[in-house]
Design a protein around this motif. Structure first.
Motif, PDB file in Angstrom:
ATOM      1  N   GLY A   1      -0.956   3.152   6.773  1.00 40.72           N
ATOM      2  CA  GLY A   1      -0.127   2.774   7.705  1.00 40.72           C
ATOM      3  C   GLY A   1      -0.562   1.358   8.721  1.00 40.72           C
ATOM      4  N   LEU A   2      -1.696   1.471   8.815  1.00 37.82           N
ATOM      5  CA  LEU A   2      -2.164   0.187   9.601  1.00 37.82           C
ATOM      6  C   LEU A   2      -1.787  -1.144   8.933  1.00 37.82           C
ATOM      7  N   GLY A   3      -1.514  -1.121   7.774  1.00 35.12           N
ATOM      8  CA  GLY A   3      -0.994  -2.578   7.487  1.00 35.12           C
ATOM      9  C   GLY A   3       0.313  -2.961   7.759  1.00 35.12           C
ATOM     10  N   GLU A   4       1.083  -1.897   7.803  1.00 31.90           N
ATOM     11  CA  GLU A   4       2.337  -1.864   8.345  1.00 31.90           C
ATOM     12  C   GLU A   4       2.488  -2.256   9.838  1.00 31.90           C
TER      13      GLU A   4
ATOM     14  N   PRO B   1       4.361 -13.069   8.484  1.00 37.30           N
ATOM     15  CA  PRO B   1       3.292 -12.482   7.701  1.00 37.30           C
ATOM     16  C   PRO B   1       4.200 -11.664   6.592  1.00 37.30           C
ATOM     17  N   VAL B   2       3.098 -11.312   5.501  1.00 33.90           N
ATOM     18  CA  VAL B   2       3.679 -10.656   4.340  1.00 33.90           C
ATOM     19  C   VAL B   2       2.886  -9.564   4.095  1.00 33.90           C
ATOM     20  N   LEU B   3       3.455  -8.362   3.756  1.00 34.85           N
ATOM     21  CA  LEU B   3       2.613  -7.241   3.400  1.00 34.85           C
ATOM     22  C   LEU B   3       2.226  -7.022   1.860  1.00 34.85           C
TER      23      LEU B   3
ATOM     24  N   GLN C   1      -5.211  -5.227  -3.890  1.00 35.96           N
ATOM     25  CA  GLN C   1      -4.145  -4.116  -3.482  1.00 35.96           C
ATOM     26  C   GLN C   1      -4.030  -3.110  -3.915  1.00 35.96           C
ATOM     27  N   GLN C   2      -4.689  -2.568  -4.825  1.00 35.93           N
ATOM     28  CA  GLN C   2      -4.793  -1.385  -5.523  1.00 35.93           C
ATOM     29  C   GLN C   2      -5.449  -0.301  -4.390  1.00 35.93           C
ATOM     30  N   ASP C   3      -6.343  -0.856  -3.671  1.00 41.59           N
ATOM     31  CA  ASP C   3      -7.135   0.038  -2.543  1.00 41.59           C
ATOM     32  C   ASP C   3      -6.853  -0.466  -1.425  1.00 41.59           C
ATOM     33  N   PHE C   4      -6.328  -1.455  -1.009  1.00 37.91           N
ATOM     34  CA  PHE C   4      -6.189  -2.035   0.385  1.00 37.91           C
ATOM     35  C   PHE C   4      -4.669  -2.463   0.704  1.00 37.91           C
ATOM     36  N   ASP C   5      -4.229  -2.257   1.911  1.00 34.37           N
ATOM     37  CA  ASP C   5      -3.253  -3.072   2.330  1.00 34.37           C
ATOM     38  C   ASP C   5      -3.533  -4.456   2.821  1.00 34.37           C
ATOM     39  N   LEU C   6      -2.864  -5.409   2.168  1.00 29.08           N
ATOM     40  CA  LEU C   6      -3.227  -6.863   2.494  1.00 29.08           C
ATOM     41  C   LEU C   6      -2.190  -7.201   3.269  1.00 29.08           C
TER      42      LEU C   6
END
Length: 290
Positions: free
Chosen positions: A249-252, A284-286, A127-132
């Motif tokens: 913003g794509l993760g959201e 879902p969970v961000l 999660q440091q580099d990517f939105d999961l």
């Protein structure tokens, strides 16, 4: 659960192979019959560049049940989700296959792809580099012959038996940890190829095939009535996530899109179609590892 078992679980991801990609999918239908409703809320959250181009690029390493490479192109849960997400978000989605997780990460970091829809374990480091976006649960499991379902009901019942696994896969450390827990009631690990591991169960050379649950469920789907799947109750989160580059913003947007599919009932239908109904999430969970 011992420390050895916990360590093995942390190594488990959804990027291993099932050895089933060349077989024609059975008891499933194509993406053409997927019907979802547009969500303005989710579409408004898309990065402006995707809104302007009307196209999003997904990536992943083809593996069942997510992307099954056949003579007529890809089938699987991934293409079905693509069709549903196109309808929810109002954009076209293209799939660019890669040859493994490292290539997936490079594609996301370089901007060649926008989203990885397969599944990786949600960890603070990732999660440091990517939105999961956690959208299913997948843990370790054991594929057994259906006529042994009363005999083997939990991993503990494998002590004294032989368990095959794909050599070098994430399941190797898990099987070794389970063998250690069995102690004097010796569990015999049997390292083979992915196909060889499943065939060892068919021939009686192995009593169970240790595999990622999504892989085992797909094999079970292909041979209805032949196998049962014994799932490990780890007592830990097996949330598995798709990925987007952090801060875009794509993760959201993808979290909102998955939520729309869940609310519409489309998500559960697709999970059931690919024998993953028990692996569905309620929401879902961000960035669940935060």
């Amino acid at each position: 659960m011992t420390a050895a078992t916990a360590a093995a679980l942390l190594a488990l991801t959804a990027c291993g192979g099932s050895g089933e990609a060349s077989e024609e999918s059975a008891a499933t239908s194509g993406a053409g019959d997927v019907q979802a409703e547009f969500s303005q809320e989710a579409a408004d959250l898309l990065p402006q560049a995707i809104q302007d181009s009307g196209t999003m690029i997904w990536t992943g390493a083809p593996k069942p049940p997510f992307y099954i490479d056949g003579a007529d192109g890809f089938t699987g849960l991934g293409p079905d989700l693509q069709t549903a997400m196109e309808q929810v978000l109002g954009v076209d989605i293209e799939f660019q296959p890669t040859d493994g997780l490292n290539s997936v990460l490079l594609s996301l970091q370089s901007g060649r792809a926008d989203f990885f829809v397969g599944g990786v374990r949600a960890t603070p480091e990732r999660q440091q580099d990517f939105d999961l976006v956690a959208w299913l649960t997948v843990g370790p499991s054991y594929l057994i012959e259906a006529d042994r379902a009363d005999e083997i009901t939990s991993p503990d019942d494998l002590c004294g038996l032989t368990v095959s696994y794909e050599e070098g896969s994430s399941m190797q450390s898990f099987v070794e940890a389970l063998a250690e827990e069995c102690g004097d009631d010796t569990l015999t690990p049997l390292p083979l190829t992915a196909d060889g591991s499943r065939l060892a169960v068919d021939s009686g050379r192995a009593d169970a095939y240790a595999a990622n649950e999504s892989d085992a469920r797909y094999i079970q789907l292909q041979r209805e009535g032949r196998y049962e799947v014994v799932v490990e109750d780890t007592g830990t989160s097996d949330l598995t996530a798709g990925m987007a580059l952090k801060g875009t913003g794509l993760g959201e947007a993808m979290e909102a899109a998955f939520r729309a599919l869940i609310d519409q009932g489309v998500y559960q239908d697709l999970m059931d179609r690919w024998n993953l109904g028990d692996n569905a999430v309620d929401e879902p969970v961000l960035n669940p590892a935060s």
